[in-house]
Design a protein around this motif. Structure first.
Motif, PDB file in Angstrom:
ATOM      1  N   THR A  13     -76.402  63.710 -51.282  1.00 32.54           N
ATOM      2  CA  THR A  13     -76.551  63.804 -49.707  1.00 32.54           C
ATOM      3  C   THR A  13     -76.651  64.791 -49.039  1.00 32.54           C
ATOM      4  O   THR A  13     -77.744  65.209 -48.235  1.00 32.54           O
ATOM      5  N   THR A  14     -75.724  65.558 -49.105  1.00 31.75           N
ATOM      6  CA  THR A  14     -75.725  67.021 -48.509  1.00 31.75           C
ATOM      7  C   THR A  14     -76.697  67.957 -49.016  1.00 31.75           C
ATOM      8  O   THR A  14     -77.219  68.749 -47.998  1.00 31.75           O
ATOM      9  N   ASN A  42     -73.350  56.148 -54.854  1.00 34.30           N
ATOM     10  CA  ASN A  42     -72.639  56.578 -53.593  1.00 34.30           C
ATOM     11  C   ASN A  42     -71.677  55.267 -53.161  1.00 34.30           C
ATOM     12  O   ASN A  42     -70.445  55.599 -52.908  1.00 34.30           O
ATOM     13  N   CYS A  69     -71.106  56.099 -49.271  1.00 29.96           N
ATOM     14  CA  CYS A  69     -69.764  56.509 -49.948  1.00 29.96           C
ATOM     15  C   CYS A  69     -68.686  55.768 -49.036  1.00 29.96           C
ATOM     16  O   CYS A  69     -67.868  54.946 -49.731  1.00 29.96           O
ATOM     17  N   GLU A 101     -66.222  56.457 -36.906  1.00 29.18           N
ATOM     18  CA  GLU A 101     -67.731  56.807 -37.073  1.00 29.18           C
ATOM     19  C   GLU A 101     -68.302  57.577 -35.724  1.00 29.18           C
ATOM     20  O   GLU A 101     -67.522  57.704 -34.760  1.00 29.18           O
ATOM     21  N   ARG A 147     -73.707  52.186 -37.217  1.00 27.26           N
ATOM     22  CA  ARG A 147     -72.793  52.302 -38.422  1.00 27.26           C
ATOM     23  C   ARG A 147     -71.391  51.753 -37.954  1.00 27.26           C
ATOM     24  O   ARG A 147     -70.975  50.897 -38.728  1.00 27.26           O
ATOM     25  N   ASP A 164     -69.396  66.019 -43.189  1.00 30.63           N
ATOM     26  CA  ASP A 164     -69.042  67.020 -42.053  1.00 30.63           C
ATOM     27  C   ASP A 164     -67.726  67.755 -42.151  1.00 30.63           C
ATOM     28  O   ASP A 164     -67.160  67.603 -42.855  1.00 30.63           O
ATOM     29  N   ASN A 199     -62.120  62.208 -55.973  1.00 26.88           N
ATOM     30  CA  ASN A 199     -62.490  61.372 -57.125  1.00 26.88           C
ATOM     31  C   ASN A 199     -62.835  62.196 -58.491  1.00 26.88           C
ATOM     32  O   ASN A 199     -62.691  61.724 -59.400  1.00 26.88           O
TER      33      ASN A 199
HETATM   34  N1  LIG Z   1     -67.344  62.212 -54.144  1.00 29.49           N
HETATM   35  C1  LIG Z   1     -68.346  61.815 -54.675  1.00 29.49           C
HETATM   36  O1  LIG Z   1     -68.391  61.667 -55.731  1.00 29.49           O
HETATM   37  C2  LIG Z   1     -69.845  61.850 -53.593  1.00 29.49           C
HETATM   38  C3  LIG Z   1     -70.848  60.935 -54.082  1.00 29.49           C
HETATM   39  C4  LIG Z   1     -71.693  61.131 -53.440  1.00 29.49           C
HETATM   40  C5  LIG Z   1     -71.769  61.626 -52.069  1.00 29.49           C
HETATM   41  N2  LIG Z   1     -70.989  62.282 -51.672  1.00 29.49           N
HETATM   42  C6  LIG Z   1     -70.944  63.350 -50.706  1.00 29.49           C
HETATM   43  O2  LIG Z   1     -70.185  62.333 -49.556  1.00 29.49           O
HETATM   44  C7  LIG Z   1     -70.690  62.747 -48.266  1.00 29.49           C
HETATM   45  C8  LIG Z   1     -71.299  61.359 -47.573  1.00 29.49           C
HETATM   46  O3  LIG Z   1     -72.290  60.774 -48.298  1.00 29.49           O
HETATM   47  P1  LIG Z   1     -73.023  59.436 -47.805  1.00 29.49           P
HETATM   48  O4  LIG Z   1     -74.140  59.084 -48.659  1.00 29.49           O
HETATM   49  O5  LIG Z   1     -71.941  58.508 -47.640  1.00 29.49           O
HETATM   50  O6  LIG Z   1     -73.747  59.967 -46.547  1.00 29.49           O
HETATM   51  P2  LIG Z   1     -74.076  59.080 -45.132  1.00 29.49           P
HETATM   52  O7  LIG Z   1     -74.937  60.030 -44.410  1.00 29.49           O
HETATM   53  O8  LIG Z   1     -74.463  57.758 -45.686  1.00 29.49           O
HETATM   54  O9  LIG Z   1     -72.728  58.843 -44.314  1.00 29.49           O
HETATM   55  C9  LIG Z   1     -71.730  59.817 -43.744  1.00 29.49           C
HETATM   56  C10 LIG Z   1     -71.532  59.193 -42.496  1.00 29.49           C
HETATM   57  O10 LIG Z   1     -70.302  59.689 -41.892  1.00 29.49           O
HETATM   58  C11 LIG Z   1     -70.568  59.826 -40.523  1.00 29.49           C
HETATM   59  N3  LIG Z   1     -70.030  60.820 -39.958  1.00 29.49           N
HETATM   60  C12 LIG Z   1     -70.596  62.196 -39.708  1.00 29.49           C
HETATM   61  N4  LIG Z   1     -69.724  62.844 -39.010  1.00 29.49           N
HETATM   62  C13 LIG Z   1     -68.753  61.983 -38.561  1.00 29.49           C
HETATM   63  C14 LIG Z   1     -67.527  62.184 -37.963  1.00 29.49           C
HETATM   64  N5  LIG Z   1     -66.942  63.606 -37.443  1.00 29.49           N
HETATM   65  N6  LIG Z   1     -66.585  61.427 -38.003  1.00 29.49           N
HETATM   66  C15 LIG Z   1     -66.918  60.120 -38.414  1.00 29.49           C
HETATM   67  N7  LIG Z   1     -67.954  59.901 -38.985  1.00 29.49           N
HETATM   68  C16 LIG Z   1     -68.764  60.871 -39.022  1.00 29.49           C
HETATM   69  C17 LIG Z   1     -72.179  59.739 -40.321  1.00 29.49           C
HETATM   70  O11 LIG Z   1     -72.365  59.028 -38.941  1.00 29.49           O
HETATM   71  C18 LIG Z   1     -72.699  58.794 -41.387  1.00 29.49           C
HETATM   72  O12 LIG Z   1     -72.349  57.399 -41.180  1.00 29.49           O
HETATM   73  C19 LIG Z   1     -72.108  63.829 -48.599  1.00 29.49           C
HETATM   74  O13 LIG Z   1     -71.225  64.981 -48.244  1.00 29.49           O
HETATM   75  C20 LIG Z   1     -72.305  63.403 -49.847  1.00 29.49           C
HETATM   76  O14 LIG Z   1     -72.961  64.583 -50.467  1.00 29.49           O
HETATM   77  C21 LIG Z   1     -69.690  62.418 -52.656  1.00 29.49           C
END
Ligand SMILES: NC(=O)c1ccc[n+]([C@@H]2O[C@H](COP(=O)([O-])OP(=O)(O)OC[C@H]3O[C@@H](n4cnc5c(N)ncnc54)[C@H](O)[C@@H]3O)[C@@H](O)[C@H]2O)c1
Length: 275
Positions: free
Chosen positions: A9-10, A42, A75, A94, A99, A129, A197
């Motif tokens: 995602t990032t 995710n 996620c 959120e 969302r 973030d 994780n």
């Molecule tokens: N741990 C892992 O193995 C793994 C796997 C996939 C993705 N990721 C990472 O996890 C992160 C999230 O991915 P995603 O696919 O869920 O993204 P996403 O864009 O679907 O969700 C992120 C959510 O966080 C919210 N958000 C942003 N800033 C915020 C804040 N200050 N307070 C509360 N909510 C806030 C956004 O509005 C959004 O709904 C990314 O950095 C991604 O790369 C990690």
């Protein structure tokens, strides 16, 4: 380089930003944005492996605890769903109204982090973030609160703020550090604020990564077979996404129905079903 594929995602967020400023030098296919990636890897992958990481690092009970999930993206909704299934009282924070609304309608409590901070037992960030959990929140947290990140790098929890508020810290067991704050409260940080994780568990099981990597492989093939692709961020061709879902169902031994010719006709016309 003819092109590339991006898994996360990032990563996709950054590559789109590069496209906008003209810094992207070759075509990218945003594998993360395929349905057969984010709806499964995710959501169910991160959902399960994050809980696995928290439990391995702490051996804490989730039932009856107040579990705060920061974000309700793909996620974080997986994490929230799994925590709820284990009997935790889940709170979501959120910044996007849609969302937040989805979380409410899924039966979760939604509130600002400034309120959630005082009542949570376990906190997990998955937002992509920075400084989502920071000083003003740590100052309100209960003695014994556990903080973990499963989103991006080690930037979602302000480690600088945690260090500044603390008078001492000690490692209790692998991936579990106790920070004693100046006022005597103790906060427990998992996996140095890195992806819990991956650091404390084993990441996602292969049964869900297979779809992500199938998208990667088929998109790489698509790039090599495409004459010329401009330096832009492309969606995964929908034929690839569909074929991965089809292959996955076949691999799981699950069959689904096919439209009859009559149904196909009905669904593609405007003349039937309108009177
Ligand atoms: N741990 C892992 O193995 C793994 C796997 C996939 C993705 N990721 C990472 O996890 C992160 C999230 O991915 P995603 O696919 O869920 O993204 P996403 O864009 O679907 O969700 C992120 C959510 O966080 C919210 N958000 C942003 N800033 C915020 C804040 N200050 N307070 C509360 N909510 C806030 C956004 O509005 C959004 O709904 C990314 O950095 C991604 O790369 C990690």
């Amino acid at each position: 380089v003819k092109g590339g594929t991006e898994e996360t995602t990032t990563g996709v967020v950054r590559l789109r930003a590069m496209e906008k400023t003209g810094s992207l030098k070759y075509a990218i296919i945003a594998v993360n944005d395929a349905y057969t990636k984010y709806l499964f890897d995710n959501r169910y992958g991160t959902g399960q492996s994050t809980i696995d990481g928290i439990v391995r690092a702490t051996n804490t009970l989730l039932a009856g605890r107040t579990f705060v999930v920061c974000g309700y993206g793909w996620c974080s909704r997986g994490i929230a769903m799994r925590a709820q299934g284990l009997g935790a009282n889940v709170i979501v924070t959120e910044v996007q109204p849609l969302r937040g609304l989805e979380a409410v309608m899924n039966g979760l409590r939604v509130m600002p982090m400034s309120e959630a901070a005082a009542i949570g037992d376990i906190f997990v960030t998955a937002t992509g973030d920075i400084n989502v959990v920071r000083k003003e929140h740590m100052q309100k947290m209960k003695d014994g609160a556990i903080i973990a990140n499963s989103g991006h790098f080690n930037v979602e929890i302000s480690l600088k703020d945690l260090e500044e508020l603390s008078k001492s810290k000690r490692a209790l067991r692998p991936n579990l550090e106790e920070f004693t704050l100046r006022d005597g409260r103790r906060l427990y940080l998992l996996a140095e604020g890195r992806l819990v994780n991956l650091a404390a568990a084993e990441g996602h099981p292969s049964e869900v990564m297979d779809m992500s990597f199938a998208n990667q492989a088929l998109c790489a093939e698509h790039i090599t077979k495409t004459e010329k692709m401009a330096p832009k961020v492309y969606s995964v061709p929908c034929g690839i996404d569909e074929s991965v879902a089809d292959l996955k169902l076949k691999a799981m031994g699950i069959k689904i129905d096919k439209l009859t010719p009559e149904q196909e006709k009905y669904l593609s016309t405007w003349e039937m079903g309108t009177t």
